[in-house]
Design a protein around this motif. Structure first.
Motif, PDB file in Angstrom:
ATOM      1  N   TYR A   1      47.445  46.196  39.127  1.00 27.72           N
ATOM      2  CA  TYR A   1      46.288  45.889  38.281  1.00 27.72           C
ATOM      3  C   TYR A   1      45.679  44.533  38.649  1.00 27.72           C
ATOM      4  O   TYR A   1      44.460  44.366  38.669  1.00 27.72           O
ATOM      5  N   GLN A   2      46.561  43.572  38.919  1.00 31.98           N
ATOM      6  CA  GLN A   2      46.073  42.253  39.300  1.00 31.98           C
ATOM      7  C   GLN A   2      45.299  42.323  40.615  1.00 31.98           C
ATOM      8  O   GLN A   2      44.278  41.635  40.783  1.00 31.98           O
ATOM      9  N   ALA A   3      45.762  43.174  41.524  1.00 30.94           N
ATOM     10  CA  ALA A   3      45.072  43.327  42.805  1.00 30.94           C
ATOM     11  C   ALA A   3      43.672  43.896  42.603  1.00 30.94           C
ATOM     12  O   ALA A   3      42.706  43.452  43.243  1.00 30.94           O
ATOM     13  N   ARG A   4      43.547  44.864  41.713  1.00 31.71           N
ATOM     14  CA  ARG A   4      42.231  45.444  41.425  1.00 31.71           C
ATOM     15  C   ARG A   4      41.307  44.396  40.805  1.00 31.71           C
ATOM     16  O   ARG A   4      40.129  44.297  41.162  1.00 31.71           O
ATOM     17  N   ARG A   5      41.849  43.624  39.880  1.00 29.44           N
ATOM     18  CA  ARG A   5      41.044  42.595  39.221  1.00 29.44           C
ATOM     19  C   ARG A   5      40.574  41.551  40.232  1.00 29.44           C
ATOM     20  O   ARG A   5      39.401  41.149  40.236  1.00 29.44           O
ATOM     21  N   ALA A   6      41.485  41.116  41.097  1.00 28.66           N
ATOM     22  CA  ALA A   6      41.141  40.109  42.092  1.00 28.66           C
ATOM     23  C   ALA A   6      40.095  40.625  43.065  1.00 28.66           C
ATOM     24  O   ALA A   6      39.151  39.907  43.423  1.00 28.66           O
ATOM     25  N   GLN A   7      40.245  41.886  43.485  1.00 29.55           N
ATOM     26  CA  GLN A   7      39.285  42.461  44.425  1.00 29.55           C
ATOM     27  C   GLN A   7      37.898  42.564  43.800  1.00 29.55           C
ATOM     28  O   GLN A   7      36.888  42.317  44.457  1.00 29.55           O
ATOM     29  N   CYS A   8      37.871  42.909  42.515  1.00 28.36           N
ATOM     30  CA  CYS A   8      36.592  42.990  41.798  1.00 28.36           C
ATOM     31  C   CYS A   8      35.893  41.630  41.826  1.00 28.36           C
ATOM     32  O   CYS A   8      34.692  41.537  42.094  1.00 28.36           O
ATOM     33  N   GLY A   9      36.654  40.567  41.557  1.00 25.31           N
ATOM     34  CA  GLY A   9      36.078  39.232  41.577  1.00 25.31           C
ATOM     35  C   GLY A   9      35.583  38.833  42.952  1.00 25.31           C
ATOM     36  O   GLY A   9      34.484  38.283  43.099  1.00 25.31           O
ATOM     37  N   GLU A  10      36.392  39.113  43.974  1.00 28.11           N
ATOM     38  CA  GLU A  10      35.993  38.770  45.334  1.00 28.11           C
ATOM     39  C   GLU A  10      34.724  39.527  45.739  1.00 28.11           C
ATOM     40  O   GLU A  10      33.817  38.956  46.363  1.00 28.11           O
ATOM     41  N   ASP A  11      34.670  40.803  45.404  1.00 28.98           N
ATOM     42  CA  ASP A  11      33.501  41.601  45.762  1.00 28.98           C
ATOM     43  C   ASP A  11      32.248  41.109  45.041  1.00 28.98           C
ATOM     44  O   ASP A  11      31.155  41.094  45.608  1.00 28.98           O
ATOM     45  N   LEU A  12      32.425  40.696  43.778  1.00 29.53           N
ATOM     46  CA  LEU A  12      31.287  40.203  43.006  1.00 29.53           C
ATOM     47  C   LEU A  12      30.715  38.931  43.644  1.00 29.53           C
ATOM     48  O   LEU A  12      29.513  38.832  43.896  1.00 29.53           O
ATOM     49  N   TYR A  13      31.586  37.951  43.893  1.00 31.62           N
ATOM     50  CA  TYR A  13      31.091  36.685  44.440  1.00 31.62           C
ATOM     51  C   TYR A  13      30.591  36.838  45.870  1.00 31.62           C
ATOM     52  O   TYR A  13      29.739  36.074  46.316  1.00 31.62           O
ATOM     53  N   ALA A  14      31.098  37.840  46.576  1.00 31.20           N
ATOM     54  CA  ALA A  14      30.619  38.084  47.935  1.00 31.20           C
ATOM     55  C   ALA A  14      29.148  38.486  47.944  1.00 31.20           C
ATOM     56  O   ALA A  14      28.420  38.166  48.886  1.00 31.20           O
ATOM     57  N   THR A  15      28.692  39.171  46.901  1.00 28.61           N
ATOM     58  CA  THR A  15      27.275  39.548  46.847  1.00 28.61           C
ATOM     59  C   THR A  15      26.374  38.332  46.768  1.00 28.61           C
ATOM     60  O   THR A  15      25.195  38.391  47.120  1.00 28.61           O
ATOM     61  N   LEU A  16      26.937  37.201  46.301  1.00 25.99           N
ATOM     62  CA  LEU A  16      26.178  35.962  46.146  1.00 25.99           C
ATOM     63  C   LEU A  16      26.499  34.943  47.238  1.00 25.99           C
ATOM     64  O   LEU A  16      25.984  33.819  47.210  1.00 25.99           O
ATOM     65  N   ASN A  17      27.378  35.349  48.159  1.00 26.04           N
ATOM     66  CA  ASN A  17      27.831  34.435  49.209  1.00 26.04           C
ATOM     67  C   ASN A  17      28.487  33.182  48.631  1.00 26.04           C
ATOM     68  O   ASN A  17      28.312  32.071  49.156  1.00 26.04           O
ATOM     69  N   VAL A  18      29.223  33.365  47.552  1.00 24.07           N
ATOM     70  CA  VAL A  18      29.972  32.261  46.936  1.00 24.07           C
ATOM     71  C   VAL A  18      31.417  32.345  47.419  1.00 24.07           C
ATOM     72  O   VAL A  18      32.106  33.338  47.153  1.00 24.07           O
ATOM     73  N   ALA A  19      31.870  31.350  48.143  1.00 27.62           N
ATOM     74  CA  ALA A  19      33.206  31.364  48.733  1.00 27.62           C
ATOM     75  C   ALA A  19      34.294  31.209  47.678  1.00 27.62           C
ATOM     76  O   ALA A  19      34.048  30.727  46.568  1.00 27.62           O
ATOM     77  N   ARG A  20      35.506  31.604  48.055  1.00 28.61           N
ATOM     78  CA  ARG A  20      36.648  31.522  47.141  1.00 28.61           C
ATOM     79  C   ARG A  20      36.883  30.097  46.635  1.00 28.61           C
ATOM     80  O   ARG A  20      37.233  29.883  45.473  1.00 28.61           O
ATOM     81  N   ASP A  21      36.695  29.114  47.525  1.00 32.48           N
ATOM     82  CA  ASP A  21      36.970  27.728  47.136  1.00 32.48           C
ATOM     83  C   ASP A  21      35.757  27.006  46.544  1.00 32.48           C
ATOM     84  O   ASP A  21      35.814  25.809  46.269  1.00 32.48           O
TER      85      ASP A  21
END
Length: 225
Positions: A89-109
């Motif tokens: 479940y945590q992996a799904r949640r994390a992937q959702c967040g990464e995919d969301l910010y990727a649409t905005l080109n906002v890096a993890r850091d």
């Protein structure tokens, strides 16, 4: 494809809205139909407050003031996720967040960029209609399931009528301010918010489509010939 099937497969969380107003009669029509959502024992344990115009702006102003004083919010009115969320479940949640910010080109850091985007939750992402869904504090898991069905019905009906939505659990982070502003009786608590309006088709964040587990991973079929 039926209208229901189309709505289920094509509805998605919208996080950027056009400034176009939504007619009150249309909002009333959607909520009036959603009253027929399933409810165990017919308790209908939901209370919905629908805001637009000056009423919506005032709520956003008060919430902005709260967050300026307490950037982490007021503490959650209820835990959005379990404390020990399983790895899958945590992996799904994390992937959702990464995919969301990727649409905005906002890096993890890029903490500032992520915080700026998250703060948009508390403006209903610019939607012209903001709804707050509340429930009696004495209700249990069964009635919270009813809330989910009511919420889904609203979102599917909105999609059918050309509107976009986003369900937002984040409003529990400022639940004291919201409950005070709405003058909710002590027995009612905020469950979530719902942004409602017309999607901005040009905004990249609205391109996000979250991955879903395959059918055979989430369902077992037994006894079929």
């Amino acid at each position: 494809m039926s209208a229901v099937m189309h709505a289920v497969k094509n509805r998605h969380s919208t996080r950027a809205f056009l400034p176009r107003a939504v007619d009150e009669a249309l909002v009333r029509e959607i909520i009036d139909a959603a009253r027929y959502s399933p409810s165990s024992g017919n308790l209908q344990p939901w209370k919905l407050i629908v805001l637009s115009g000056g009423s919506l702006q005032q709520l956003k102003k008060e919430v902005a003031h709260t967050l300026a004083q307490s950037p982490r919010g007021e503490g959650m009115g209820y835990p959005i996720y379990p404390e020990n969320l399983g790895a899958a479940y945590q992996a799904r949640r994390a992937q959702c967040g990464e995919d969301l910010y990727a649409t905005l080109n906002v890096a993890r850091d890029d903490r500032s960029g992520r915080a700026k985007q998250f703060a948009k939750n508390f403006t209903f992402f610019g939607a012209p209609v903001g709804m707050l869904l509340a429930v009696d504090r004495g209700m249990g898991a069964g009635q919270w399931a009813d809330l989910g069905m009511f919420l889904q019905t609203i979102m599917l009906l909105a999609h059918e009528r050309g509107l976009a939505t986003c369900a937002q659990a984040c409003w529990t982070l400022v639940h004291k301010t919201v409950e005070r502003h709405l003058e909710l009786p002590d027995e009612l608590m905020v469950f979530c918010g719902i942004a409602l309006g017309y999607s901005d088709p040009e905004h990249p964040i609205n391109s996000l489509r979250t991955a879903r587990a395959p059918l055979d991973e989430l369902a077992e079929f037994r006894g079929f010939e």
